[in-house]
Motif scaffolding. Structure first.
Motif, short mmCIF file in Angstrom:
data_model
loop_
_atom_site.label_atom_id
_atom_site.label_comp_id
_atom_site.label_asym_id
_atom_site.label_seq_id
_atom_site.Cartn_x
_atom_site.Cartn_y
_atom_site.Cartn_z
N ILE A 1 18.19 -13.32 10.63
CA ILE A 1 17.28 -13.37 10.04
C ILE A 1 16.19 -12.36 10.22
O ILE A 1 15.92 -11.94 11.49
N ALA A 2 16.21 -11.34 9.30
CA ALA A 2 15.45 -10.05 9.49
C ALA A 2 13.73 -10.27 10.01
O ALA A 2 13.43 -11.33 9.64
N PHE A 3 13.56 -9.23 10.80
CA PHE A 3 12.00 -9.05 11.03
C PHE A 3 11.50 -7.73 10.87
O PHE A 3 12.54 -6.84 11.06
N PRO A 4 10.40 -7.38 10.75
CA PRO A 4 9.98 -6.21 10.60
C PRO A 4 10.13 -5.22 11.79
O PRO A 4 9.90 -5.37 12.88
N GLN A 5 10.80 -4.10 11.52
CA GLN A 5 10.95 -2.92 12.47
C GLN A 5 11.18 -1.63 11.94
O GLN A 5 11.23 -1.54 10.82
N ARG A 6 11.03 -0.85 13.00
CA ARG A 6 10.94 0.74 12.45
C ARG A 6 11.96 1.60 13.23
O ARG A 6 11.95 1.44 14.63
N ASP A 7 12.68 2.56 12.97
CA ASP A 7 13.21 3.65 13.54
C ASP A 7 12.49 4.66 13.71
O ASP A 7 11.95 5.35 12.73
N VAL A 8 12.23 5.46 15.04
CA VAL A 8 11.47 6.68 15.11
C VAL A 8 12.50 7.58 15.43
O VAL A 8 13.43 7.47 16.34
N HIS A 9 12.59 8.74 14.71
CA HIS A 9 13.43 9.91 14.86
C HIS A 9 12.69 11.04 15.57
O HIS A 9 11.64 11.42 14.69
N LEU A 10 13.12 11.85 16.46
CA LEU A 10 12.50 12.93 17.06
C LEU A 10 13.20 14.06 16.59
O LEU A 10 14.45 14.07 17.11
N ASN A 11 12.61 15.12 16.19
CA ASN A 11 13.29 16.43 15.75
C ASN A 11 12.55 17.45 16.18
O ASN A 11 11.31 17.82 15.66
N ALA A 12 12.75 17.73 17.48
CA ALA A 12 12.05 18.64 18.31
C ALA A 12 12.82 20.00 18.45
O ALA A 12 14.00 19.93 18.66
N ALA A 13 11.91 21.09 18.17
CA ALA A 13 12.79 22.46 18.31
C ALA A 13 13.13 22.82 19.77
O ALA A 13 14.01 23.64 20.01
#
Length: 216
Positions: A189-201
């Motif tokens: 059963i799903a719950f609120p979540q977020r994926d954070v992607h880092l794109n650093a030079a």
């Protein structure tokens, strides 16, 4: 009055003020009385009906000429003027039919077997004795939408307004059954979540900080 030097115009002014005040006061009383006669004559609201008005839901206890008493589900009585019942929108849950439809939203995680989840939710509704099996309509499960955090399913079912359990209690029983059934099947059963992607030079600098020593 002449010997006391009291002018008769004072009585006329006081009498006029009293008449105006009585007229305004009697206006609401007469309006509620006429509304009460209309309600008793049309019988669209009767004792025992479950109604919702002004955000309050309860059972009609008495219908008098001036006001109607609605007993909320918390046991508190509300005295509602009859004119309010006619001038505002009122939902009568048991006026036309003893059946009512309710819905339960269930969000499952992305990647789940959505058809299997829908079938399991439907079986929970069919197994509940307070869910009407056929009439007016059998229970069904709709794939409602692709949510931000889940695949949203919605169970629709019918139950009795004056059944042994209230609608909220039936909803609770179904949620318990759905939770246990989906957990046993390995469906999350799903719950609120977020994926954070880092794109650093450039490489990120990581610095470990030690806790400050406590003051003496």
């Amino acid at each position: 009055l002449k010997l006391a030097r009291i002018p008769l115009t004072a009585f006329a002014f006081i009498g006029g003020a009293l008449a105006i005040g009585f007229g305004f006061g009697a206006q609401n009383v007469i309006k509620n009385l006429i509304s009460g006669v209309i309600i008793l004559f049309e019988r669209k609201i009767r004792v025992g009906d479950i109604v919702t008005i002004g955000g309050m839901s309860g059972t009609v206890v008495t219908v008098d000429l001036r006001a109607t008493t609605v007993r909320g589900f918390d046991g508190i009585d509300a005295i509602v003027p009859n004119s309010t019942l006619l001038e505002n929108q009122l939902n009568n849950w048991s006026g036309g039919s003893p059946d009512m439809r309710r819905t339960i939203a269930v969000g499952v995680a992305y990647g789940s077997d959505i058809r299997n989840a829908a079938e399991l939710i439907l079986q929970c509704a069919i197994a509940n004795p307070d869910v009407l099996p056929q009439l007016p309509l059998p229970p069904d499960v709709m794939f409602e939408d692709y949510g931000a955090d889940s695949l949203l399913l919605r169970l629709r079912y019918w139950t009795k307004v004056n059944g042994p359990k209230g609608g909220a209690t039936v909803d609770s029983d179904l949620r318990f059954a759905i939770h246990d059934t989906l957990s046993e099947a390995g469906i999350e059963i799903a719950f609120p979540q977020r994926d954070v992607h880092l794109n650093a030079a450039a490489p990120l600098r990581v610095e470990l900080m030690t806790a400050a020593s406590p003051p003496p």
